[in-house]
Design a protein around this motif. Structure first.
Motif, PDB file in Angstrom:
ATOM      1  N   SER A 282     -53.971 -56.225  58.410  1.00  0.00           N
ATOM      2  CA  SER A 282     -53.480 -54.871  58.637  1.00  0.00           C
ATOM      3  C   SER A 282     -51.970 -54.887  58.848  1.00  0.00           C
ATOM      4  N   LEU A 283     -51.357 -53.701  58.736  1.00  0.00           N
ATOM      5  CA  LEU A 283     -49.931 -53.595  59.024  1.00  0.00           C
ATOM      6  C   LEU A 283     -49.638 -53.903  60.485  1.00  0.00           C
ATOM      7  N   ASP A 284     -50.556 -53.541  61.370  1.00  0.00           N
ATOM      8  CA  ASP A 284     -50.367 -53.877  62.790  1.00  0.00           C
ATOM      9  C   ASP A 284     -50.192 -55.378  62.959  1.00  0.00           C
ATOM     10  N   ASP A 285     -50.998 -56.146  62.242  1.00  0.00           N
ATOM     11  CA  ASP A 285     -50.886 -57.603  62.324  1.00  0.00           C
ATOM     12  C   ASP A 285     -49.593 -58.099  61.686  1.00  0.00           C
TER      13      ASP A 285
ATOM     14  N   PHE B  84     -46.751 -56.724  61.630  1.00  0.00           N
ATOM     15  CA  PHE B  84     -45.592 -56.461  62.486  1.00  0.00           C
ATOM     16  C   PHE B  84     -45.804 -56.965  63.914  1.00  0.00           C
ATOM     17  N   ASP B  85     -46.692 -57.927  64.075  1.00  0.00           N
ATOM     18  CA  ASP B  85     -46.985 -58.493  65.394  1.00  0.00           C
ATOM     19  C   ASP B  85     -46.032 -59.657  65.662  1.00  0.00           C
TER      20      ASP B  85
ATOM     21  N   HIS C 204     -41.180 -49.293  57.008  1.00  0.00           N
ATOM     22  CA  HIS C 204     -41.386 -50.703  57.348  1.00  0.00           C
ATOM     23  C   HIS C 204     -40.155 -51.288  58.048  1.00  0.00           C
TER      24      HIS C 204
ATOM     25  N   ARG D 138     -40.224 -50.116  61.616  1.00  0.00           N
ATOM     26  CA  ARG D 138     -41.270 -50.785  62.393  1.00  0.00           C
ATOM     27  C   ARG D 138     -40.895 -52.234  62.699  1.00  0.00           C
TER      28      ARG D 138
ATOM     29  N   ASP E  80     -38.383 -52.196  65.546  1.00  0.00           N
ATOM     30  CA  ASP E  80     -39.016 -51.890  66.829  1.00  0.00           C
ATOM     31  C   ASP E  80     -39.800 -53.078  67.370  1.00  0.00           C
ATOM     32  N   ALA E  81     -40.295 -53.916  66.456  1.00  0.00           N
ATOM     33  CA  ALA E  81     -41.043 -55.102  66.872  1.00  0.00           C
ATOM     34  C   ALA E  81     -40.134 -56.292  67.153  1.00  0.00           C
TER      35      ALA E  81
END
Length: 332
Positions: free
Chosen positions: A51-54, A56-57, A76, A79, A82-83
């Motif tokens: 996933s995109l969450d992963d 940008f982890d 992107h 994001r 921010d990460a």
């Protein structure tokens, strides 16, 4: 460096080859098309990001390489910033200059390393040309001629979302002119025509153009762009100065010359733009990895991307207005 490759289409596949070959990189792949992501990942013996969450982890990755569709770049980039992830992004930041500027400012405020992929800066010949200019060997730069002539028309479906010839093709050469000369673009005049495929006008675009740029030093830059040749991919740069001239010539796909009775036959040009510039992608990636590792700002920066985009906007306006258009000053 742990990298999340976002996008597994053509350009994502190009970056995957270079990521896999880089000794200081480990990467995984994300794409909205999971089958495509799996195909690229399997080809290089790496994993798929679910996933995109992963992607940008920051616990999993140190950086992201954005090779997804143009309309996703801005989101992107924001994001990633921010990460707290370093980010390497295909051009452009966004087709809308105001949005590109706002997102670039957001990334700058977060202080993360960010680089736009103007890969032609990493061409060996163009770097040598720049060294000659910056050394003063050519004297004061007075005229720069850049040529970009593609072998065939891109699909009209691509043209419809590309932003047009100035934003898609000529923008690389707007950046090169600034990078080589060390001067800033001031104003632009442009002429364009639909000669290879008149249907391109349905998308408000041209396939053949000549653009003139006046630089802050007074030097003049001329860029001719063609979407379709009958002889292969043709790219070259000539710099004329007060003390001499230097030229980065067109590249051939071989170095063999055949001599016969009454004729000499030489190898032709590369069949396409990618074959000509393929090595620059690996060099650009290495420059990004090295800059992040050494704690220096990667170059070309998002700000560099904004300037080239501002020239493209002025050139696009000049195509319609028939006037010389000023280049807006843009800073993130």
């Amino acid at each position: 460096m742990r990298v999340a490759l976002i996008g597994a289409g053509f350009i994502g596949s190009v970056h995957a080859v270079n990521l896999a070959a880089h000794p200081d990189v480990r990467f995984d792949v994300f794409d909205v098309d999971t089958t495509r992501a799996r195909s690229v990942a399997d080809r290089h013996g790496t994993g798929v990001v679910a996933s995109l969450d992963d992607a940008f982890d920051p616990a999993r990755f140190d950086a992201v390489l954005i090779a997804s569709s143009t309309d996703t770049h801005a989101a992107h980039l924001r994001r990633a910033a921010d990460a707290g992830l370093a980010v390497f992004c295909e051009k452009p930041v966004d087709l809308d200059l105001d949005r590109a500027r706002e997102v670039s400012a957001h990334v700058a405020a977060r202080g993360v390393p960010a680089m736009v992929d103007f890969n032609r800066r990493f061409d060996r010949d163009y770097a040598h040309l720049r060294e000659l200019v910056r050394s003063g060997d050519l004297g004061d730069v007075e005229l720069v001629q850049l040529t970009s002539r593609g072998p065939s028309m891109p699909p009209l479906e691509y043209v419809a979302v590309s932003g047009g010839q100035m934003r898609d093709q000529a923008v690389h050469f707007f950046d090169l002119a600034r990078w080589i000369t060390g001067a800033e673009p001031v104003e632009v005049t442009a002429l364009g025509a639909a000669l290879a495929d008149p249907r391109i006008t349905e998308h408000g675009d041209v396939d053949t153009s000549v653009t003139s740029v006046r630089m802050s030093t007074g030097a003049l830059v001329q860029i001719d762009c063609v979407r379709r040749t009958a002889y292969g991919y043709d790219e070259r740069i000539e710099v004329h100065g007060s003390a001499g001239m230097a030229e980065a010539r067109r590249h051939r796909d071989g170095a063999v010359t055949r001599y016969g009775a009454g004729r000499v036959v030489e190898d032709g040009l590369h069949p396409g733009w990618f074959e000509r510039v393929r090595p620059t992608y690996a060099a650009a990636l290495d420059a990004f990895v090295t800059a992040v590792r050494e704690g220096v700002a990667p170059s070309p920066s998002l700000a560099d991307g904004l300037v080239a985009q501002a020239v493209a906007e002025a050139a696009t306006a000049a195509l319609t207005s028939g006037r010389t258009e000023p280049v807006l000053t843009v800073t993130p």
